[in-house]
Design a protein around this motif. Sequence first.
Motif, short mmCIF file in Angstrom:
data_model
loop_
_atom_site.label_atom_id
_atom_site.label_comp_id
_atom_site.label_asym_id
_atom_site.label_seq_id
_atom_site.Cartn_x
_atom_site.Cartn_y
_atom_site.Cartn_z
N ASN A 1 -11.73 -1.59 -16.30
CA ASN A 1 -10.48 -0.49 -15.97
C ASN A 1 -10.13 -0.31 -14.28
OD1 ASN A 1 -7.52 -0.24 -15.70
ND2 ASN A 1 -8.03 1.55 -17.13
N ILE A 2 -9.47 -0.93 -13.42
CA ILE A 2 -8.99 0.02 -11.85
C ILE A 2 -7.89 -0.35 -11.84
CG2 ILE A 2 -10.11 -0.46 -8.99
CD1 ILE A 2 -12.27 -2.77 -10.36
N PRO A 3 -6.67 1.24 -12.38
CA PRO A 3 -5.45 1.52 -11.99
C PRO A 3 -5.09 0.67 -9.74
CG PRO A 3 -6.93 2.95 -12.49
CD PRO A 3 -7.76 1.70 -12.15
N GLU A 4 -5.29 1.44 -9.56
CA GLU A 4 -5.87 1.67 -8.10
C GLU A 4 -5.17 0.34 -7.37
OE1 GLU A 4 -8.80 2.64 -9.10
OE2 GLU A 4 -8.31 5.03 -8.76
N VAL A 5 -6.01 -1.38 -7.76
CA VAL A 5 -5.87 -2.16 -7.42
C VAL A 5 -4.31 -2.73 -7.60
CG1 VAL A 5 -6.01 -4.64 -8.08
CG2 VAL A 5 -7.97 -3.26 -7.95
N ASN A 6 -3.98 -1.82 -8.69
CA ASN A 6 -2.02 -2.78 -8.15
C ASN A 6 -1.07 -1.94 -7.53
OD1 ASN A 6 -2.50 -4.56 -10.84
ND2 ASN A 6 -1.85 -2.67 -12.67
N ALA A 7 -1.65 -0.23 -7.57
CA ALA A 7 -0.93 -0.03 -6.29
C ALA A 7 -0.94 -0.93 -4.75
CB ALA A 7 -1.03 1.50 -6.43
N LYS A 8 -2.31 -1.43 -5.10
CA LYS A 8 -2.76 -1.45 -3.53
C LYS A 8 -2.05 -3.02 -3.20
CE LYS A 8 -6.64 1.21 -2.35
NZ LYS A 8 -8.42 1.15 -2.58
N MET A 9 -2.15 -3.67 -4.32
CA MET A 9 -1.40 -4.77 -4.20
C MET A 9 -0.14 -4.88 -4.02
SD MET A 9 -1.56 -8.51 -4.69
CE MET A 9 -3.06 -8.95 -5.18
N MET A 10 0.77 -3.99 -4.33
CA MET A 10 2.48 -3.85 -4.00
C MET A 10 1.99 -3.22 -2.63
SD MET A 10 3.84 -1.88 -7.91
CE MET A 10 5.14 -1.23 -7.13
N GLN A 11 1.91 -2.29 -1.93
CA GLN A 11 1.72 -2.05 -0.95
C GLN A 11 0.88 -3.36 0.32
OE1 GLN A 11 -1.08 1.51 -0.32
NE2 GLN A 11 -0.69 2.46 -2.26
N ALA A 12 0.42 -4.36 -0.25
CA ALA A 12 -0.02 -5.05 0.75
C ALA A 12 1.02 -6.31 0.84
CB ALA A 12 -1.31 -6.08 0.13
N GLU A 13 2.01 -6.10 0.01
CA GLU A 13 2.73 -7.60 -0.97
C GLU A 13 3.65 -6.74 0.11
OE1 GLU A 13 3.28 -10.18 -1.66
OE2 GLU A 13 1.49 -10.33 -3.24
N GLY A 14 4.43 -5.35 0.38
CA GLY A 14 5.04 -4.82 1.15
C GLY A 14 5.05 -5.19 2.74
N ALA A 15 3.70 -4.27 2.78
CA ALA A 15 3.70 -5.02 4.54
C ALA A 15 3.66 -6.71 4.94
CB ALA A 15 1.96 -4.39 5.07
N ILE A 16 3.59 -7.83 4.20
CA ILE A 16 3.80 -9.25 4.40
C ILE A 16 4.93 -9.33 5.06
CG2 ILE A 16 3.06 -11.38 3.21
CD1 ILE A 16 0.96 -10.62 2.12
N THR A 17 5.49 -8.27 3.93
CA THR A 17 7.42 -8.92 3.25
C THR A 17 7.69 -8.79 5.29
OG1 THR A 17 7.45 -8.85 0.95
CG2 THR A 17 9.22 -9.12 2.91
N ALA A 18 7.01 -7.11 5.52
CA ALA A 18 7.85 -6.81 6.57
C ALA A 18 6.90 -7.71 7.92
CB ALA A 18 7.37 -5.15 6.32
N ALA A 19 5.91 -7.84 8.25
CA ALA A 19 5.57 -8.43 8.97
C ALA A 19 5.96 -9.66 9.05
CB ALA A 19 4.32 -8.66 9.06
N LYS A 20 6.40 -10.15 8.37
CA LYS A 20 6.53 -12.25 8.32
C LYS A 20 8.37 -11.54 8.81
CE LYS A 20 4.35 -14.54 4.64
NZ LYS A 20 3.94 -15.18 3.43
N GLY A 21 9.09 -10.63 8.45
CA GLY A 21 10.43 -9.95 9.02
C GLY A 21 10.66 -10.30 10.39
#
Length: 319
Positions: free
Chosen positions: A68-88
């Motif tokens: 059980n690694i709860p930090e993975v989900n939080a870091k995934m959300m951060q990474a997805e948000g950074a990708i969306t902003a960078a694509k914009g």
Amino acid sequence: MNTYKTILLGTFSILTLNSCSNDKITENRGQVKFETVSVSSKIGGRIQKIFVQEGQTVKKGDTLAQMNIPEVNAKMMQAEGAITAAKGQLNMADNGATAEQISQIDGQLNSAQAQLDFAQESFNRLQNMYRDSLVSQQQFDEVRMKLNMAKAQVKGLSAKRKEITKGTRSEQREQAQGQLDRALGAKEEVLSAADEQYLIAPADMSIETISLVEGELLTPGYTLFNGYKTNSIYFRFTIPESKIYDFEVGKELVVLNPYTKEETRSKIVAIKQLAQYADITSTSPLYELSESIYELKVVPVADISKQKFYTNATVLLKK
């Protein structure tokens, strides 16, 4: 009476000789070995589920445990948000200003030009009045300052409109691309961490020990499973230097199981020197303690699928 004593002594001697014969140490005694396999995790987490038991045989790719690694989900959300902003940012750099942005800057520029025209008319009017001493120096300086400000504003807006219609600078696009690459790399790192929540068998193996139980914390690098690789059997013999020249790599030997009397045709694959304090396969070796010790690694070359071997069981070399 003496006859009975003689019989008793004779019986005792025979038993003693038989005992000594059974306990005879053989200098070519070795041990059964298997290649070991250790399974650990690169990242820490709490053990959520263990799917295997000690003594169980598993196949390569089988899931041994889940963490059980709860930090993975939080870091995934951060990474997805950074990708969306960078694509914009990258799209904006590629496409330049929109029609709405150009229309907005044109409106600002027209407004600034109107203010400049008004400031110019006011300056011209007060300049004539100043020559006729109808206005003070301060009033004239204020009008001149407003004229200069209006000119600067029009100049700035004109430069901005020229920039957005000309296109984005290459440096801005490279910066946007770099931000996107960085965000994508962060996502790959998170995906790699997500894969690590499952501990997978690296080979066909038997599970010998499980170090922790469900609910305990597994730290990075700590071995959770220890086992032996299936079909990796070999025999280990320790040989003194006075006997080592009787052996060479590639030589075929016959290994004997002293308990089942089964023979296994084998071959020497490696010879290496052991340290003086190393593990010796013979408990009472028949050689001088000052001699160097060597290890023979011997692997079967015949079919052993019908034979049964146990780790560290004794085997002999048949002469």
